[in-house]
Design an enzyme around this catalytic site. Structure first.
Site, PDB file in Angstrom:
ATOM      1  N   ASP A  45       0.835  -1.191   0.000  1.00 46.46           N
ATOM      2  CA  ASP A  45       0.000   0.000   0.000  1.00 46.46           C
ATOM      3  C   ASP A  45       0.875   1.247   0.000  1.00 46.46           C
ATOM      4  O   ASP A  45       2.023   1.213   0.457  1.00 46.46           O
ATOM      5  CB  ASP A  45      -0.900   0.024   1.238  1.00 46.46           C
ATOM      6  CG  ASP A  45      -1.973  -1.056   1.205  1.00 46.46           C
ATOM      7  OD1 ASP A  45      -2.333  -1.487   0.092  1.00 46.46           O
ATOM      8  OD2 ASP A  45      -2.434  -1.463   2.286  1.00 46.46           O
ATOM      9  N   TYR A  73       6.560  -8.689   8.506  1.00 49.44           N
ATOM     10  CA  TYR A  73       6.276  -7.260   8.627  1.00 49.44           C
ATOM     11  C   TYR A  73       6.559  -6.781  10.040  1.00 49.44           C
ATOM     12  O   TYR A  73       6.423  -7.541  11.009  1.00 49.44           O
ATOM     13  CB  TYR A  73       4.788  -6.975   8.351  1.00 49.44           C
ATOM     14  CG  TYR A  73       4.319  -7.301   6.961  1.00 49.44           C
ATOM     15  CD1 TYR A  73       4.336  -6.342   5.956  1.00 49.44           C
ATOM     16  CD2 TYR A  73       3.819  -8.572   6.645  1.00 49.44           C
ATOM     17  CE1 TYR A  73       3.879  -6.636   4.673  1.00 49.44           C
ATOM     18  CE2 TYR A  73       3.370  -8.874   5.373  1.00 49.44           C
ATOM     19  CZ  TYR A  73       3.403  -7.901   4.387  1.00 49.44           C
ATOM     20  OH  TYR A  73       2.949  -8.200   3.126  1.00 49.44           O
ATOM     21  N   ASP A  87      -6.689   1.522   8.072  1.00 53.98           N
ATOM     22  CA  ASP A  87      -5.365   2.084   8.290  1.00 53.98           C
ATOM     23  C   ASP A  87      -5.471   3.598   8.434  1.00 53.98           C
ATOM     24  O   ASP A  87      -6.578   4.171   8.398  1.00 53.98           O
ATOM     25  CB  ASP A  87      -4.378   1.670   7.188  1.00 53.98           C
ATOM     26  CG  ASP A  87      -4.739   2.205   5.808  1.00 53.98           C
ATOM     27  OD1 ASP A  87      -5.533   3.170   5.706  1.00 53.98           O
ATOM     28  OD2 ASP A  87      -4.224   1.664   4.809  1.00 53.98           O
ATOM     29  N   ARG A 186      -3.506  -4.892   7.976  1.00 52.43           N
ATOM     30  CA  ARG A 186      -4.516  -3.940   8.484  1.00 52.43           C
ATOM     31  C   ARG A 186      -5.793  -4.658   8.898  1.00 52.43           C
ATOM     32  O   ARG A 186      -6.513  -4.181   9.784  1.00 52.43           O
ATOM     33  CB  ARG A 186      -4.798  -2.843   7.468  1.00 52.43           C
ATOM     34  CG  ARG A 186      -5.202  -3.291   6.104  1.00 52.43           C
ATOM     35  CD  ARG A 186      -5.183  -2.099   5.160  1.00 52.43           C
ATOM     36  NE  ARG A 186      -5.101  -2.523   3.777  1.00 52.43           N
ATOM     37  CZ  ARG A 186      -5.811  -1.986   2.792  1.00 52.43           C
ATOM     38  NH1 ARG A 186      -6.668  -1.017   3.059  1.00 52.43           N
ATOM     39  NH2 ARG A 186      -5.676  -2.398   1.557  1.00 52.43           N
TER      40      ARG A 186
END
Length: 306
Positions: A45, A73, A87, A186
């Site tokens: 993203d 992550y 988010d 998310r």
């Protein structure tokens, strides 16, 4: 546009900055390397930073075998607010009081994280890039449509809390996540917030690993991108799939589309990277009974087959 890389190309590791799209990074790479033949093994993203794996020239053929690799992550989850996008780029849709947040103990958070670890069923964010009847979900949402995506099975191998930071109106969690391909971090933030009854969304996200590849080895997206080293396709394919060392005759037969009778015993997995005696990647081979056949062939070296 004249390409500056060999026909077989290579794999480029890039450290995507925040605030740009993954497609912006691909476009920048195309200009840097003088070719339009660049693809990716999974986007990030715009808000996110970290590792993008790009294939250049003939190595775009390898991306099929890289896109499904596990990911790692680091992220920050904010508890206490929900947003339209799950988010920080979305609008806040709900907030809870400081008193409600104060009632959420660290032990409650730990239980919520544990419940989201392992094989789970996850509904992706409605503003994801998943296609619904041929159109991206986020395009449908922006057009005012109600979008409901189907749940998908994913695996969260590790979901660890590195820090808990409490402030007026928010609890921020710094976390690390190892997960299967297709996981939405998310959505983890959203679901953790829902489970705790306070809402949640993601405020920071960085991808640090894709399979065996580390963001520490990635190139910055700057004026020196054209000088970034490319990983040889043979090395990449062998790291991901294991290798099959072909003789000169076997390399020629594979490049001509012939099966190698009795060779399957030399490959431990279902697939392997077939490497010729010169160290070049012939392609990817797969088992067919006791034989091996080509599942994908790379462009032949200049001068023809071995």
């Amino acid at each position: 546009m004249a390409s500056r890389v060999p026909q077989a190309g290579g794999i480029l590791l890039v450290d995507k900055p925040g605030g740009v799209t993954s497609h912006d990074v691909v476009a920048r790479s195309r200009r840097a390397f003088g070719t339009r033949r660049i693809g990716h093994a999974g986007t990030l993203d715009p808000m996110a930073t970290g590792l993008l794996v790009l294939g250049i020239e003939g190595s775009t053929r390898l991306l099929t075998y890289l896109v499904g690799l596990d990911k790692t992550y680091t992220a920050t989850i904010r508890l206490g607010q929900s947003t339209t996008t799950d988010d920080a780029e979305g609008d806040v849709t709900a907030s809870v009081s400081s008193e409600t947040l104060a009632a959420v103990a660290d032990a409650d958070i730990a239980r919520g994280v544990a419940a989201l670890t392992g094989p789970i069923s996850q509904v992706p964010s409605a503003v994801s890039a998943i296609k619904v009847d041929g159109r991206r979900a986020y395009d449908r949402v922006r057009a005012g449509e109600e979008v409901e995506l189907a749940a998908r099975e994913v695996t969260i191998s590790r979901f660890e809390i590195d820090a808990v930071r409490r402030s007026e109106g928010a609890i921020d969690l710094d976390v690390a996540v190892d997960c299967s391909s297709g996981t939405y971090i998310r959505a983890l933030a959203r679901d953790l917030g829902v489970a705790l009854g306070v809402g949640g969304h993601l405020t920071a996200l960085r991808r640090t690993h894709v399979g065996p590849f580390d963001v520490a080895d990635a190139a910055a997206v700057d004026d020196r991108l054209a000088d970034a080293p490319l990983l040889p396709p043979a090395d990449v394919a062998a790291r991901v799939l294991g290798r099959f060392d072909a003789t000169v005759d076997e390399a020629r037969d594979l490049r001509h589309g012939k099966r190698l009778a009795g060779a399957a015993a030399r490959v431990p997995g279902a697939l392997a990277a077939a490497i010729d005696p010169d160290g070049a990647l012939i392609g990817i081979v797969e088992k067919r009974g006791s034989a091996l056949k080509s599942a994908m062939n790379m462009p032949e070296p200049q001068g023809g087959a071995a």
